[in-house]
Write a protein that holds these residues in place. Sequence first.
Motif, PDB file in Angstrom:
ATOM      1  N   PHE A 122       0.850  -1.180   0.000  1.00 14.62           N
ATOM      2  CA  PHE A 122       0.000   0.000   0.000  1.00 14.62           C
ATOM      3  C   PHE A 122       0.885   1.228   0.000  1.00 14.62           C
ATOM      4  O   PHE A 122       2.010   1.196   0.484  1.00 14.62           O
ATOM      5  N   SER A 123       0.355   2.320  -0.503  1.00 20.80           N
ATOM      6  CA  SER A 123       1.109   3.572  -0.481  1.00 20.80           C
ATOM      7  C   SER A 123       0.734   4.358   0.773  1.00 20.80           C
ATOM      8  O   SER A 123      -0.319   4.141   1.377  1.00 20.80           O
ATOM      9  N   TYR A 124       1.586   5.292   1.139  1.00 17.29           N
ATOM     10  CA  TYR A 124       1.300   6.153   2.287  1.00 17.29           C
ATOM     11  C   TYR A 124       0.123   7.071   1.974  1.00 17.29           C
ATOM     12  O   TYR A 124      -0.615   7.459   2.876  1.00 17.29           O
ATOM     13  N   ALA A 125      -0.066   7.385   0.710  1.00 16.55           N
ATOM     14  CA  ALA A 125      -1.209   8.196   0.303  1.00 16.55           C
ATOM     15  C   ALA A 125      -2.518   7.446   0.564  1.00 16.55           C
ATOM     16  O   ALA A 125      -3.551   8.077   0.828  1.00 16.55           O
ATOM     17  N   ASP A 126      -2.495   6.101   0.505  1.00 16.44           N
ATOM     18  CA  ASP A 126      -3.689   5.314   0.824  1.00 16.44           C
ATOM     19  C   ASP A 126      -4.112   5.551   2.274  1.00 16.44           C
ATOM     20  O   ASP A 126      -5.299   5.602   2.582  1.00 16.44           O
ATOM     21  N   VAL A 127      -3.146   5.692   3.169  1.00 21.74           N
ATOM     22  CA  VAL A 127      -3.453   5.967   4.574  1.00 21.74           C
ATOM     23  C   VAL A 127      -3.978   7.392   4.710  1.00 21.74           C
ATOM     24  O   VAL A 127      -4.952   7.645   5.411  1.00 21.74           O
ATOM     25  N   LEU A 128      -3.343   8.324   4.006  1.00 20.25           N
ATOM     26  CA  LEU A 128      -3.747   9.726   4.065  1.00 20.25           C
ATOM     27  C   LEU A 128      -5.172   9.930   3.572  1.00 20.25           C
ATOM     28  O   LEU A 128      -5.958  10.658   4.184  1.00 20.25           O
ATOM     29  N   THR A 129      -5.534   9.273   2.491  1.00 22.29           N
ATOM     30  CA  THR A 129      -6.873   9.422   1.909  1.00 22.29           C
ATOM     31  C   THR A 129      -7.897   8.482   2.540  1.00 22.29           C
ATOM     32  O   THR A 129      -9.037   8.432   2.096  1.00 22.29           O
ATOM     33  N   GLU A 130      -7.471   7.714   3.528  1.00 19.21           N
ATOM     34  CA  GLU A 130      -8.317   6.775   4.260  1.00 19.21           C
ATOM     35  C   GLU A 130      -8.847   5.645   3.390  1.00 19.21           C
ATOM     36  O   GLU A 130      -9.885   5.059   3.684  1.00 19.21           O
ATOM     37  N   THR A 131      -8.151   5.330   2.316  1.00 21.97           N
ATOM     38  CA  THR A 131      -8.468   4.137   1.535  1.00 21.97           C
ATOM     39  C   THR A 131      -8.071   2.901   2.328  1.00 21.97           C
ATOM     40  O   THR A 131      -8.696   1.852   2.218  1.00 21.97           O
ATOM     41  N   VAL A 132      -7.017   3.030   3.136  1.00 23.41           N
ATOM     42  CA  VAL A 132      -6.547   1.974   4.019  1.00 23.41           C
ATOM     43  C   VAL A 132      -6.538   2.523   5.434  1.00 23.41           C
ATOM     44  O   VAL A 132      -6.001   3.602   5.681  1.00 23.41           O
ATOM     45  N   GLU A 133      -7.155   1.790   6.344  1.00 20.72           N
ATOM     46  CA  GLU A 133      -7.145   2.155   7.759  1.00 20.72           C
ATOM     47  C   GLU A 133      -6.312   1.124   8.499  1.00 20.72           C
ATOM     48  O   GLU A 133      -6.521  -0.076   8.342  1.00 20.72           O
ATOM     49  N   LEU A 134      -5.387   1.594   9.307  1.00 20.37           N
ATOM     50  CA  LEU A 134      -4.478   0.716  10.035  1.00 20.37           C
ATOM     51  C   LEU A 134      -4.727   0.834  11.529  1.00 20.37           C
ATOM     52  O   LEU A 134      -4.933   1.933  12.036  1.00 20.37           O
ATOM     53  N   SER A 135      -4.681  -0.305  12.205  1.00 19.90           N
ATOM     54  CA  SER A 135      -4.824  -0.317  13.656  1.00 19.90           C
ATOM     55  C   SER A 135      -3.709  -1.145  14.253  1.00 19.90           C
ATOM     56  O   SER A 135      -3.397  -2.237  13.763  1.00 19.90           O
TER      57      SER A 135
END
Length: 88
Positions: A63-76
Amino acid sequence: MVAKDVLFEIRKKLESHLGEKIKLRANRGRRKTYEKEGVLESTYPSIFIVKVEESNYYQRLSFSYADVLTETVELSFREGDLRRSVGM
């Protein structure tokens, strides 16, 4: 340049969790969402890798860091949600 700073901050937060268990929820479009648990394996300048154990094999998801920024990927992680610790 602010976006680059935020992406760099996300990367640094992830680097501090290398080797830890991670729960991810990814939105793959058109109502396709999946949740996986795995280990944060490595980080690179543009992407990070999560190693997920399936029934009889391991799968590596990137995944890209932009995926986390745009909330396409949520990490816990165990102590809480990454987005809250980044300050978004």
